[in-house]
Each structure stands twice: as C-alpha cells, then as structure tokens.
Design a protein around this motif. Structure first.
Motif, mmCIF file in Angstrom:
data_model
loop_
_atom_site.group_PDB
_atom_site.id
_atom_site.type_symbol
_atom_site.label_atom_id
_atom_site.label_comp_id
_atom_site.label_asym_id
_atom_site.label_seq_id
_atom_site.Cartn_x
_atom_site.Cartn_y
_atom_site.Cartn_z
ATOM 1 N N PHE A 1 0.857 -1.190 0.000
ATOM 2 C CA PHE A 1 0.000 0.000 0.000
ATOM 3 C C PHE A 1 0.890 1.235 0.000
ATOM 4 N N LEU A 2 0.713 2.063 -1.025
ATOM 5 C CA LEU A 2 1.561 3.242 -1.207
ATOM 6 C C LEU A 2 0.796 4.515 -0.856
ATOM 7 N N LEU A 3 1.450 5.402 -0.137
ATOM 8 C CA LEU A 3 0.914 6.759 0.055
ATOM 9 C C LEU A 3 1.599 7.648 -0.966
ATOM 10 N N ARG A 4 0.797 8.254 -1.844
ATOM 11 C CA ARG A 4 1.359 9.164 -2.845
ATOM 12 C C ARG A 4 0.860 10.563 -2.554
ATOM 13 N N ILE A 5 1.777 11.462 -2.339
ATOM 14 C CA ILE A 5 1.412 12.850 -2.074
ATOM 15 C C ILE A 5 1.310 13.576 -3.414
ATOM 16 N N ASP A 6 0.109 13.979 -3.771
ATOM 17 C CA ASP A 6 -0.138 14.649 -5.061
ATOM 18 C C ASP A 6 0.056 16.155 -4.907
ATOM 19 N N ASP A 7 1.326 16.551 -4.877
ATOM 20 C CA ASP A 7 1.623 17.958 -4.609
ATOM 21 C C ASP A 7 2.159 18.679 -5.843
ATOM 22 N N THR A 8 1.482 18.458 -6.979
ATOM 23 C CA THR A 8 1.907 19.181 -8.196
ATOM 24 C C THR A 8 1.524 20.652 -8.122
ATOM 25 N N ASP A 9 0.497 20.958 -7.359
ATOM 26 C CA ASP A 9 0.052 22.343 -7.248
ATOM 27 C C ASP A 9 0.826 23.027 -6.120
ATOM 28 N N ALA A 10 1.907 23.717 -6.517
ATOM 29 C CA ALA A 10 2.825 24.279 -5.512
ATOM 30 C C ALA A 10 2.137 25.326 -4.650
ATOM 31 N N GLU A 11 1.190 26.028 -5.247
ATOM 32 C CA GLU A 11 0.545 27.103 -4.511
ATOM 33 C C GLU A 11 -0.372 26.594 -3.401
ATOM 34 N N ARG A 12 -1.162 25.582 -3.725
ATOM 35 C CA ARG A 12 -2.169 25.111 -2.762
ATOM 36 C C ARG A 12 -1.639 24.015 -1.846
ATOM 37 N N SER A 13 -0.558 23.343 -2.253
ATOM 38 C CA SER A 13 -0.015 22.268 -1.407
ATOM 39 C C SER A 13 0.753 22.871 -0.243
ATOM 40 N N LYS A 14 0.523 22.311 0.959
ATOM 41 C CA LYS A 14 1.204 22.847 2.147
ATOM 42 C C LYS A 14 1.871 21.704 2.906
ATOM 43 N N GLU A 15 3.092 21.989 3.360
ATOM 44 C CA GLU A 15 3.842 20.972 4.111
ATOM 45 C C GLU A 15 3.087 20.551 5.381
ATOM 46 N N GLU A 16 2.395 21.503 5.988
ATOM 47 C CA GLU A 16 1.657 21.150 7.215
ATOM 48 C C GLU A 16 0.581 20.100 6.925
ATOM 49 N N TYR A 17 0.013 20.131 5.721
ATOM 50 C CA TYR A 17 -1.003 19.125 5.379
ATOM 51 C C TYR A 17 -0.358 17.769 5.086
ATOM 52 N N VAL A 18 0.848 17.806 4.483
ATOM 53 C CA VAL A 18 1.563 16.537 4.271
ATOM 54 C C VAL A 18 1.763 15.860 5.621
ATOM 55 N N GLU A 19 2.218 16.650 6.583
ATOM 56 C CA GLU A 19 2.463 16.091 7.917
ATOM 57 C C GLU A 19 1.167 15.641 8.590
ATOM 58 N N ALA A 20 0.109 16.430 8.405
ATOM 59 C CA ALA A 20 -1.177 16.061 9.016
ATOM 60 C C ALA A 20 -1.724 14.770 8.399
ATOM 61 N N ILE A 21 -1.545 14.607 7.099
ATOM 62 C CA ILE A 21 -2.015 13.381 6.430
ATOM 63 C C ILE A 21 -1.277 12.170 6.993
ATOM 64 N N ARG A 22 0.038 12.293 7.117
ATOM 65 C CA ARG A 22 0.827 11.182 7.680
ATOM 66 C C ARG A 22 0.383 10.878 9.109
ATOM 67 N N ALA A 23 0.207 11.942 9.903
ATOM 68 C CA ALA A 23 -0.159 11.745 11.313
ATOM 69 C C ALA A 23 -1.556 11.135 11.435
ATOM 70 N N ASP A 24 -2.474 11.584 10.606
ATOM 71 C CA ASP A 24 -3.840 11.043 10.675
ATOM 72 C C ASP A 24 -3.846 9.556 10.301
ATOM 73 N N LEU A 25 -3.113 9.209 9.245
ATOM 74 C CA LEU A 25 -3.058 7.793 8.852
ATOM 75 C C LEU A 25 -2.427 6.956 9.962
ATOM 76 N N GLU A 26 -1.415 7.523 10.598
ATOM 77 C CA GLU A 26 -0.756 6.790 11.683
ATOM 78 C C GLU A 26 -1.726 6.569 12.844
ATOM 79 N N TRP A 27 -2.465 7.607 13.201
ATOM 80 C CA TRP A 27 -3.431 7.470 14.297
ATOM 81 C C TRP A 27 -4.477 6.408 13.966
#
Ligand code: GLU
Length: 434
Positions: free
Chosen positions: A35-61
């Motif tokens: 199972f792969l987590l792919r971060i679709d961050d092609t949109d540099a303007e709308r993509s935020k590092e804090e959301y990358v971290e939140a996605i990882r943390a939520d999946l972990e929880w």
C-alpha cells in the motif's frame, strides 16, 4: 497487488478520503500486497507541508500504515521525459486559447445543441502572437474506451465525446491527469481504487496508459459517501481525525464503519484491520451512495470497548485502573475516557448524593449489616440478600438507594463488580453519611 492512496496536501483528510485510504489498504493487505501513500503535490501554490504532515499523522493514528511513500513534486524530471516522448509521438499538442475564448466556444456549441467538446485546431493554424502554449493530451477517437470496473461493472466511453484534457499549464506546471498515470505505471500500481467522481478521468487515463505502452491497472470506482444526518451534511468534508479525537472515539470504530457502509455486508464491531481486510471484497459493494452517520460510529465505539480485553488497552488506561477495574467498567462505557470518571468512585471521594428522607434509615441499616460482612467478590449479593430479609424491600427500592449512596449515581456498571473495588472503609463511610 499494489494499491495507492493519493491525496493532494491541500487540506486535512476527511471521512470520504479516509474511506478511500482504508479500502486501498484493506485490498492490498488481504492479498499480501503493498500500500503506497502518494502525495499529489503538483500544485505548488495550494499544497502545504503542514497538510503533508497532518495526512501522515492522521493515517498513523488510524493505523493505516503505508508500506511506501512517493511524492509527485520529486518526480517532475520523469514527467518531463515522458511528456517529450508523447509529444514526439503526436499525443501531446500545444494550445493557445484563453479561458475566455474557451468559454465562448463552449456557449456556442451548447447553443447549437452540441456537446461542448474541445475543438482541435489544425496543426498549422497560426500561433497567436505573444502567447505561450499550454498542453493537451490527444485522445484516440478511433478506439472506444472500455473496462470492467470492479464496482461498476462494464464501462464504455466514446472518446470523441470527451475533450482532450489539458495536462500542463503555460507556466510548465502539471495538472493531475498525466503525472498520476506515470506514477501508477512506474510504481507498479495494480489496482486503482477511488471515488466515482473519477470515472471520466479514468476513461482518459486508460488511453494514457495505452499511449505509454503501460499495463492498465484494475479500476474500482466507489459510490460516494454522503451524510445520513441533516446537520452533518453541511460539514461532512471537515469530519476527520480531529473530530474523532475530540469525541474520544477509537480509530477502529470509524474504520469498522467505513469498511462496510455502502456494501451488503453488515457493519460489525471488528477490532482489527486484519479482520476487516479478510472480508474485504468489491463483490459486496453497491452502486448507491453510502450514508455516513456519526451515531453509528458512537455505537460501534461502545461495542468495541465492551469487547476489549484488558491487555489490549492496558497501556492507555489511567493509573489505578487495573484488570479488575477494567472488567468492572468496560461493559458500561461509551468512550475510553469515561473510565477515569470512575476513579473517584472506586478509589477517591465523591460528593454526597441527595438521598430521599425515607431511605436514610435504610442506608444506616445497610451500613450496620455491611460492617459484619466479608469484603470479597460476593459482598454485594450478601449485602442485598441480608437487607431484603431484614426490610422486606425488593427491586428498585432495595438496590437504587444503595447504588446512589455508594457511587453517587443512579446508574452505572454492575454493583456486584464495583462494591469489592470500592472497599469496605469507603463503602461504610458513604452509607453512614447518608
Ligand atoms: N489526488 C487525486 C485526488 O485526490 C488522486 C485521484 C486518484 O488518482 O486516485 O482526487
């Protein structure tokens, strides 16, 4: 077997995309795949590092652990390479229309009763001055698109009725379509599981797989998740891990529900992802929207706690709650946090409850009898048996004043289990002060 969950880091995960992540996880784990987590961050303007971290943390929880992670922003070089290849093969071409011009064309076509499909220009049409191109993928109009969807069954699309999709903007930035296909190809994705809002994208993307000479993945498009409650419907898109935490809910309560709603299988309080995975099968999925209801999560949470053995929660319990305490309490709580509410009852002080005048003597009598008793597992039966004989009380008048005086509450776990844990001194003091 390899699946992927591909969120754009432009916001937090909500129950809709948690369900997509879960189904991808369950499918791959059922068959020993990855199972792969792919971060679709092609949109540099709308993509935020804090959301990358939140996605990882939520999946972990949630316990949905990716075996691998990929990030689109690290793969631009690869996209460029295949862009050039497809362009050389005539499958990608430059376009120069402004959004306004496209909108005018759309209205003209609709006005004539025609489908508003993008009209290709001649290859040698003059290039408007001063404009840099954006890029479209050329659909092959001669090859109908068909696939056997794992949820929706046979799907057919006429490519002539679909606009050639824009895949790259004039500034060189990427839209979702082509990078996703390149990733699925390069990363060996065998099954693409996502919402039915992606069905038309899939039709287009299958032609991209073909154009790249890649193996097509299996496709499963699930009916969307909708709110069953009126109040929730406005904010379903914001219901996620934070709300679960705020309500004191267990991750498995949400996952057990999301695994089964919208399918013909019953929603059951299954306690592990392994158990959910073993029974995961697209054959049970329906085509109607799945109705999400927070009350169902709450109910599953209570059922899960009622079935949870001490060993499975020991490290999450407050000091003072051992095996005996857990066994006395867990059949009666809806949230794990409620366990702590019983600590004062079992081991500390409680406020003196309001006792009806006619029960005061009764409780003093209870104290006198209790003082004579052996404080073992049978003490509640012994106390109530003796009181029944001495007073002639039975049922509620026999039990309720005792419960109230001893716990400060009119309801709760079995008194037979609580009383030995409350202890003799504490119990006598509470009965005497009544
Ligand atoms: N980033 C896309 C989305 O969130 C991924 C869709 C997909 O290919 O699964 O809609």
């Amino acid at each position: 077997m390899k699946t992927r969950f591909a969120p754009a880091p432009t916001g937090r995960l909500h129950v809709g995309n948690i369900r997509t992540a879960l189904h991808n996880y369950l499918l791959s784990h059922r068959d020993g795949g990855a199972f792969l987590l792919r971060i679709d961050d092609t949109d540099a303007e709308r993509s935020k590092e804090e959301y990358v971290e939140a996605i990882r943390a939520d999946l972990e929880w949630l316990g949905i652990a990716p075996d691998e992670e990929a990030r689109q922003s690290q793969r631009f070089g690869r996209y460029d390479e295949l862009f050039e290849q497809l362009r050389a093969a005539g499958r990608i071409y430059a376009c120069y229309e402004t959004p306004e011009e496209l909108e005018v064309r759309r209205k003209v076509l609709l006005g004539r009763g025609l489908p508003p499909v993008y009209e290709r220009k001649d290859a040698d049409a003059p290039v408007p001055e001063g404009r840099s191109p954006h890029w479209r993928f050329r659909l092959d109009h001669d090859t109908p698109i068909a696939w056997d969807d794992l949820v929706r069954g046979q799907q057919k699309f006429d490519p002539a009725l679909i606009s050639d999709p824009v895949i790259r903007r004039a500034d060189g930035s990427w839209l979702y379509m082509l990078p996703s296909v390149i990733d699925d190809m390069d990363l060996g994705i065998t099954h693409v599981v996502r919402g039915e809002d992606h069905v038309t994208n899939s039709a287009i993307q299958l032609q991209m797989f073909d154009a790249l000479g890649a193996q097509r993945p299996y496709l499963a498009h699930e009916a969307l998740l909708v709110a069953a409650e009126g109040k929730l419907s406005k904010r379903l898109g914001s219901v996620g891990v934070d709300e679960m935490k705020a309500r004191g809910l267990e991750p498995m309560a949400l996952l057990a529900l999301l695994a089964r709603i919208g399918t013909s299988q019953p929603v059951e309080p299954l306690a592990s992802l392994e158990a959910l995975s073993a029974s995961f099968d697209f054959a049970h999925f329906g085509r109607a929207p799945a109705h999400f209801n927070m009350a169902e999560v709450e109910a599953l949470n209570a059922k899960l706690l009622h079935a949870t053995p001490y060993e499975a929660v020991a490290d999450r319990l407050p000091g003072g709650i051992g095996k005996a305490e857990w066994e006395a309490l867990h059949g009666n709580i809806a949230h794990l946090g409620e366990v702590a509410d019983w600590l004062p009852v079992l081991q500390g002080e409680i406020d003196a409850p309001d006792i009806a005048a006619e029960d005061a003597d009764y409780l003093h009598q209870a104290a006198t009898i209790a003082a004579q008793l052996e404080w073992d597992d049978g003490v509640w039966a012994a106390l109530t048996g003796a009181l029944k004989q001495a007073t002639g009380r039975k049922g509620k008048p026999l039990f309720l004043p005792l419960r109230l005086a001893l716990t400060g509450q009119a309801s709760g776990p079995e008194m037979a289990a609580l009383l030995p844990l409350i202890g003799k001194d504490r119990a006598l003091a509470r009965l005497r002060r009544a």
